[in-house]
Design an enzyme around this catalytic site. Structure first.
Site, PDB file in Angstrom:
ATOM      1  N   GLY A  58       0.971  -1.045  -0.040  1.00  0.00           N
ATOM      2  CA  GLY A  58       0.068  -0.154  -0.263  1.00  0.00           C
ATOM      3  C   GLY A  58       0.944   1.267   0.148  1.00  0.00           C
ATOM      4  O   GLY A  58       0.695   2.166   0.689  1.00  0.00           O
ATOM      5  N   TYR A 103     -12.875  -3.711  11.334  1.00  0.00           N
ATOM      6  CA  TYR A 103     -11.740  -3.020  11.205  1.00  0.00           C
ATOM      7  C   TYR A 103     -11.035  -3.209  12.759  1.00  0.00           C
ATOM      8  O   TYR A 103      -9.603  -3.539  12.605  1.00  0.00           O
ATOM      9  CB  TYR A 103     -12.076  -1.691  11.007  1.00  0.00           C
ATOM     10  CG  TYR A 103     -10.606  -0.785  10.746  1.00  0.00           C
ATOM     11  CD1 TYR A 103     -10.002  -0.866   9.714  1.00  0.00           C
ATOM     12  CD2 TYR A 103     -10.126   0.100  11.674  1.00  0.00           C
ATOM     13  CE1 TYR A 103      -8.792  -0.060   9.480  1.00  0.00           C
ATOM     14  CE2 TYR A 103      -9.153   0.889  11.552  1.00  0.00           C
ATOM     15  CZ  TYR A 103      -8.531   0.575  10.585  1.00  0.00           C
ATOM     16  OH  TYR A 103      -7.326   1.551  10.224  1.00  0.00           O
ATOM     17  N   ALA A 144     -11.272  -5.168  14.793  1.00  0.00           N
ATOM     18  CA  ALA A 144     -10.876  -6.837  15.238  1.00  0.00           C
ATOM     19  C   ALA A 144      -9.639  -6.996  14.583  1.00  0.00           C
ATOM     20  O   ALA A 144      -8.796  -7.847  14.802  1.00  0.00           O
ATOM     21  CB  ALA A 144     -12.259  -7.734  14.645  1.00  0.00           C
TER      22      ALA A 144
HETATM   23  P1  NAP Z   1      -5.180   5.003   2.291  1.00  0.00           P
HETATM   24  O1  NAP Z   1      -4.590   6.432   1.906  1.00  0.00           O
HETATM   25  O2  NAP Z   1      -6.356   4.520   1.788  1.00  0.00           O
HETATM   26  O3  NAP Z   1      -4.105   3.742   1.397  1.00  0.00           O
HETATM   27  C1  NAP Z   1      -4.679   2.471   1.538  1.00  0.00           C
HETATM   28  C2  NAP Z   1      -3.103   1.902   0.763  1.00  0.00           C
HETATM   29  O4  NAP Z   1      -3.441   0.502   0.857  1.00  0.00           O
HETATM   30  C3  NAP Z   1      -3.072   2.252  -0.829  1.00  0.00           C
HETATM   31  O5  NAP Z   1      -1.981   2.185  -1.057  1.00  0.00           O
HETATM   32  C4  NAP Z   1      -3.757   1.160  -1.447  1.00  0.00           C
HETATM   33  O6  NAP Z   1      -3.703   0.725  -2.681  1.00  0.00           O
HETATM   34  C5  NAP Z   1      -3.610  -0.132  -0.483  1.00  0.00           C
HETATM   35  N1  NAP Z   1      -4.508  -1.519  -0.463  1.00  0.00           N
HETATM   36  C6  NAP Z   1      -5.797  -1.491  -0.254  1.00  0.00           C
HETATM   37  N2  NAP Z   1      -6.018  -2.732  -0.436  1.00  0.00           N
HETATM   38  C7  NAP Z   1      -4.960  -3.311  -0.848  1.00  0.00           C
HETATM   39  C8  NAP Z   1      -5.082  -4.701  -1.196  1.00  0.00           C
HETATM   40  N3  NAP Z   1      -5.784  -5.499  -1.265  1.00  0.00           N
HETATM   41  N4  NAP Z   1      -3.835  -5.049  -1.826  1.00  0.00           N
HETATM   42  C9  NAP Z   1      -2.901  -4.146  -1.720  1.00  0.00           C
HETATM   43  N5  NAP Z   1      -2.894  -2.968  -1.334  1.00  0.00           N
HETATM   44  C10 NAP Z   1      -3.782  -2.525  -1.001  1.00  0.00           C
HETATM   45  O7  NAP Z   1      -4.650   4.507   3.904  1.00  0.00           O
HETATM   46  P2  NAP Z   1      -3.845   5.041   4.704  1.00  0.00           P
HETATM   47  O8  NAP Z   1      -4.643   6.202   5.696  1.00  0.00           O
HETATM   48  O9  NAP Z   1      -2.603   5.502   4.233  1.00  0.00           O
HETATM   49  O10 NAP Z   1      -3.576   3.785   5.484  1.00  0.00           O
HETATM   50  C11 NAP Z   1      -2.378   2.910   5.515  1.00  0.00           C
HETATM   51  C12 NAP Z   1      -2.576   1.925   6.700  1.00  0.00           C
HETATM   52  O11 NAP Z   1      -2.754   2.870   7.812  1.00  0.00           O
HETATM   53  C13 NAP Z   1      -3.813   1.212   6.645  1.00  0.00           C
HETATM   54  O12 NAP Z   1      -3.370  -0.145   7.054  1.00  0.00           O
HETATM   55  C14 NAP Z   1      -4.661   1.761   7.770  1.00  0.00           C
HETATM   56  O13 NAP Z   1      -5.602   0.561   8.217  1.00  0.00           O
HETATM   57  C15 NAP Z   1      -3.726   2.217   8.699  1.00  0.00           C
HETATM   58  N6  NAP Z   1      -4.332   3.429   9.583  1.00  0.00           N
HETATM   59  C16 NAP Z   1      -4.741   4.520   9.186  1.00  0.00           C
HETATM   60  C17 NAP Z   1      -5.265   5.413   9.972  1.00  0.00           C
HETATM   61  C18 NAP Z   1      -5.683   6.821   9.308  1.00  0.00           C
HETATM   62  O14 NAP Z   1      -6.231   7.375  10.050  1.00  0.00           O
HETATM   63  N7  NAP Z   1      -5.327   7.132   8.141  1.00  0.00           N
HETATM   64  C19 NAP Z   1      -5.166   5.335  11.119  1.00  0.00           C
HETATM   65  C20 NAP Z   1      -4.777   4.056  11.988  1.00  0.00           C
HETATM   66  C21 NAP Z   1      -4.280   3.157  10.827  1.00  0.00           C
HETATM   67  P3  NAP Z   1      -4.179   1.258  -4.063  1.00  0.00           P
HETATM   68  O15 NAP Z   1      -3.729   2.901  -3.986  1.00  0.00           O
HETATM   69  O16 NAP Z   1      -3.842   0.660  -5.185  1.00  0.00           O
HETATM   70  O17 NAP Z   1      -5.788   1.268  -3.964  1.00  0.00           O
END
Ligand code: NAP
Length: 252
Positions: free
Chosen positions: A15, A158, A160
């Protein structure tokens, strides 16, 4: 800033196309690593990350793989080995969040969420671990969330899945440390990325107020913690999940 812990290391960020993952790619490239940028569907975003990585002088490749598919992940790992060398550091960052009410929480939603967030973390780790064992070196960081540590009626699956990542981090790190594979995790609070686009302004304001630092996170607040956990600055740490939430969650 260049750091000997990272120079010429091959790092895979799942990601990595946008959000926190993109910031991890850029930060680790600045430290001297070469970066494999995984994405699922948004190739243009991955290419934009690659440009930013290359601007630091590091090598970058973009690799499509759905982390829920073992076959797709194994093909990704082979491509990285061929083009950048064996994976030495892994950031299991790919994740999805769908804002659902308890009433609209279906089995399909549950499976999709657990598949990407938790099973995906397992699949990618298992796809790189044998090579890491062979090379007697590996550093892994898994992306959890403070949702794992507090009740989340609008994100049951989420929460869990992210709690599962904390447990996976503890148990897998204990299994892998004898091979010099050190694994830790990060549990971010709310961070400004597309994943929170569905969260309304009222909720964002409430979260700001509840947070002692009075702000939501930015991707670099998290990428710095990831870098610390991958580096030798955290050399006596394993199986830990560090909270980075501006004080919204404080553990004893
Ligand atoms: P984001 O901007 O939505 O980015 C999500 C990333 O995950 C994208 O690069 C997406 O790829 C990739 N992805 C989604 N499904 C996938 C799959 N099946 N296989 C491969 N790649 C996949 O989210 P983010 O906020 O940066 O989140 C990154 C991580 O931090 C996640 O695990 C999220 O749960 C965690 N997190 C985020 C927050 C927050 O508030 N932002 C808080 C706590 C934890 P594509 O671009 O190709 O779709």
């Amino acid at each position: 800033m260049s750091d000997p812990d990272f120079i010429n290391r091959t790092v895979l960020v799942t990601g990595g196309s946008r959000g926190i993952g993109r910031e991890c790619c850029i930060n680790l490239a600045k430290a001297g690593a070469n970066i494999a940028i995984n994405y699922n569907s948004r190739s243009e975003d991955a290419l934009e990350t690659a440009k930013a990585v290359e601007a630091t002088g590091a090598k970058a490749i973009t690799v499509q793989a759905n982390v829920t598919s073992e076959e797709s992940v194994q093909a990704m790992v082979r491509k990285i080995e061929n083009e950048l060398g064996p994976v030495e550091m892994l950031v299991n960052n790919a994740g999805i969040f769908e804002y659902v009410t308890p009433e609209t929480t279906t089995l399909d939603h549950w499976k999709r969420t657990v598949d990407v967030n938790l099973t995906g973390t397992f699949i990618v780790t298992w796809a790189v671990k044998d090579q890491m064992i062979k090379q007697k070196y590996g550093r892994i960081v898994n992306m959890s969330s403070i949702s794992a540590l507090r009740s989340r009626p609008y994100g049951i699956a989420y929460a869990a899945s992210k709690a599962g990542i904390i447990a996976f981090t503890q148990s897998a790190s204990a299994a892998l440390i004898e091979h010099n594979i050190r694994m830790n995790g990060v549990a971010p609070g709310l961070v400004k990325t597309e994943i929170i686009d569905d969260v309304d302004q009222e909720t964002l304001d409430r979260i700001n107020n509840e947070t002692p630092m009075k702000r939501i996170g930015q991707p670099d607040d998290i990428s710095e913690v990831v870098q610390f956990l991958l580096s030798e600055k955290s050399k006596f740490m394993m199986g830990q999940t560090l909270v980075a939430s501006g004080g919204r969650v404080m553990l004893p």
